[in-house]
Design a protein around this motif. Structure first.
Motif, PDB file in Angstrom:
ATOM      1  N   ARG A  88       0.829  -1.211   0.000  1.00  0.00           N
ATOM      2  CA  ARG A  88       0.000   0.000   0.000  1.00  0.00           C
ATOM      3  C   ARG A  88       0.859   1.256   0.000  1.00  0.00           C
ATOM      4  O   ARG A  88       0.552   2.222  -0.689  1.00  0.00           O
ATOM      5  N   LYS A 144       0.856   4.032  -2.838  1.00  0.00           N
ATOM      6  CA  LYS A 144       0.554   5.423  -2.467  1.00  0.00           C
ATOM      7  C   LYS A 144       1.625   6.376  -3.015  1.00  0.00           C
ATOM      8  O   LYS A 144       1.309   7.421  -3.599  1.00  0.00           O
ATOM      9  N   LYS A 180       1.524   6.499  -6.846  1.00  0.00           N
ATOM     10  CA  LYS A 180       0.351   7.279  -7.249  1.00  0.00           C
ATOM     11  C   LYS A 180       0.673   8.759  -7.160  1.00  0.00           C
ATOM     12  O   LYS A 180       0.427   9.521  -8.097  1.00  0.00           O
ATOM     13  N   LYS A 181       1.253   9.168  -6.042  1.00  0.00           N
ATOM     14  CA  LYS A 181       1.584  10.579  -5.818  1.00  0.00           C
ATOM     15  C   LYS A 181       2.650  11.068  -6.794  1.00  0.00           C
ATOM     16  O   LYS A 181       2.535  12.154  -7.351  1.00  0.00           O
ATOM     17  N   GLU A 208      -0.636  10.991 -10.327  1.00  0.00           N
ATOM     18  CA  GLU A 208      -1.271  12.299 -10.126  1.00  0.00           C
ATOM     19  C   GLU A 208      -0.741  13.369 -11.082  1.00  0.00           C
ATOM     20  O   GLU A 208      -1.543  14.127 -11.646  1.00  0.00           O
ATOM     21  N   ASP A 265      -6.545   5.181 -10.942  1.00  0.00           N
ATOM     22  CA  ASP A 265      -6.529   5.999  -9.732  1.00  0.00           C
ATOM     23  C   ASP A 265      -7.593   5.526  -8.739  1.00  0.00           C
ATOM     24  O   ASP A 265      -7.315   5.376  -7.544  1.00  0.00           O
ATOM     25  N   LYS A 266      -8.795   5.256  -9.218  1.00  0.00           N
ATOM     26  CA  LYS A 266      -9.871   4.771  -8.340  1.00  0.00           C
ATOM     27  C   LYS A 266      -9.516   3.410  -7.741  1.00  0.00           C
ATOM     28  O   LYS A 266      -9.784   3.157  -6.563  1.00  0.00           O
ATOM     29  N   GLU A 274      -6.959   3.957  -5.060  1.00  0.00           N
ATOM     30  CA  GLU A 274      -7.612   4.530  -3.878  1.00  0.00           C
ATOM     31  C   GLU A 274      -8.345   3.452  -3.089  1.00  0.00           C
ATOM     32  O   GLU A 274      -8.291   3.425  -1.859  1.00  0.00           O
ATOM     33  N   THR A 275      -9.018   2.556  -3.799  1.00  0.00           N
ATOM     34  CA  THR A 275      -9.714   1.442  -3.143  1.00  0.00           C
ATOM     35  C   THR A 275      -8.714   0.569  -2.405  1.00  0.00           C
ATOM     36  O   THR A 275      -8.934   0.179  -1.252  1.00  0.00           O
ATOM     37  N   LYS A 282      -7.386   2.148   0.818  1.00  0.00           N
ATOM     38  CA  LYS A 282      -8.356   2.211   1.914  1.00  0.00           C
ATOM     39  C   LYS A 282      -8.783   0.837   2.418  1.00  0.00           C
ATOM     40  O   LYS A 282      -9.335   0.719   3.496  1.00  0.00           O
TER      41      LYS A 282
END
Length: 168
Positions: free
Chosen positions: A94, A98, A101-102, A106, A145-146, A149-150, A153
């Motif tokens: 994770r 993360k 992704k950043k 993004e 991205d979704k 995010e899933t 979380k």
């Protein structure tokens, strides 16, 4: 295979895997060493075990802290800094997701959103092709991205259960 040989093999393999995740080989090797070490290690211990320079070790440890993959610890009465890695592989996955992704997704999403507002002749084949390509790539990047995010979380068992349902 003896433990010492197995540890070296793991460190080397994790180094190769890390480069696939967007982390340089030395970073991944230091991370691997800390993953399989029951105790936090000093910079000197890391340098010695991996045969790397102080500069490389310091830069790598800073980068790993920046990625959120290791923590710096202090022991009472000692001036040395100790470094420790979270041993939970789900947390590691994770955290890497993360950070990637950043750092990667993004900025691309930002550019794609800017490009989706381009103006042009709606009858021009070049404009039509450009607009469709940007729209499709933006949709795919948005779905990635979704999904990330899933994952970020989710609890591990729920996430893998959901993924496995997709492939059944």
């Amino acid at each position: 295979m003896e433990l010492a040989a197995a540890k070296l093999k793991f460190i080397e393999a994790w180094g190769k895997l890390g480069s696939e995740w967007g982390i340089n080989r030395t970073m991944a090797q230091v991370h691997a060493l800390l993953l399989i070490s029951p105790e936090a290690l000093t910079t000197e211990e890391i340098m010695e075990q991996l045969s790397i320079s102080r500069g490389n070790a310091n830069m790598t440890l800073r980068d790993l802290i920046g990625w959120g993959l290791i923590e710096k610890q202090h022991k009472a009465g000692e001036r040395k800094e100790y470094f420790f890695a979270d041993k939970d592989v789900w947390n590691i996955a994770r955290q890497v997701a993360k950070e990637r992704k950043k750092r990667e997704l993004e900025p691309v999403l930002k550019i794609l959103n800017e490009l989706s507002t381009v103006n042009g002749d709606e009858k021009d084949p070049e404009f039509i092709t450009f607009k469709k390509s940007i729209k499709d790539i933006n949709k795919l990047a948005g779905n990635v991205d979704k999904t990330l995010e899933t994952m970020l979380k989710a609890e591990e068992s729920w996430f893998w259960g959901s993924v496995m349902k997709v492939f059944k």
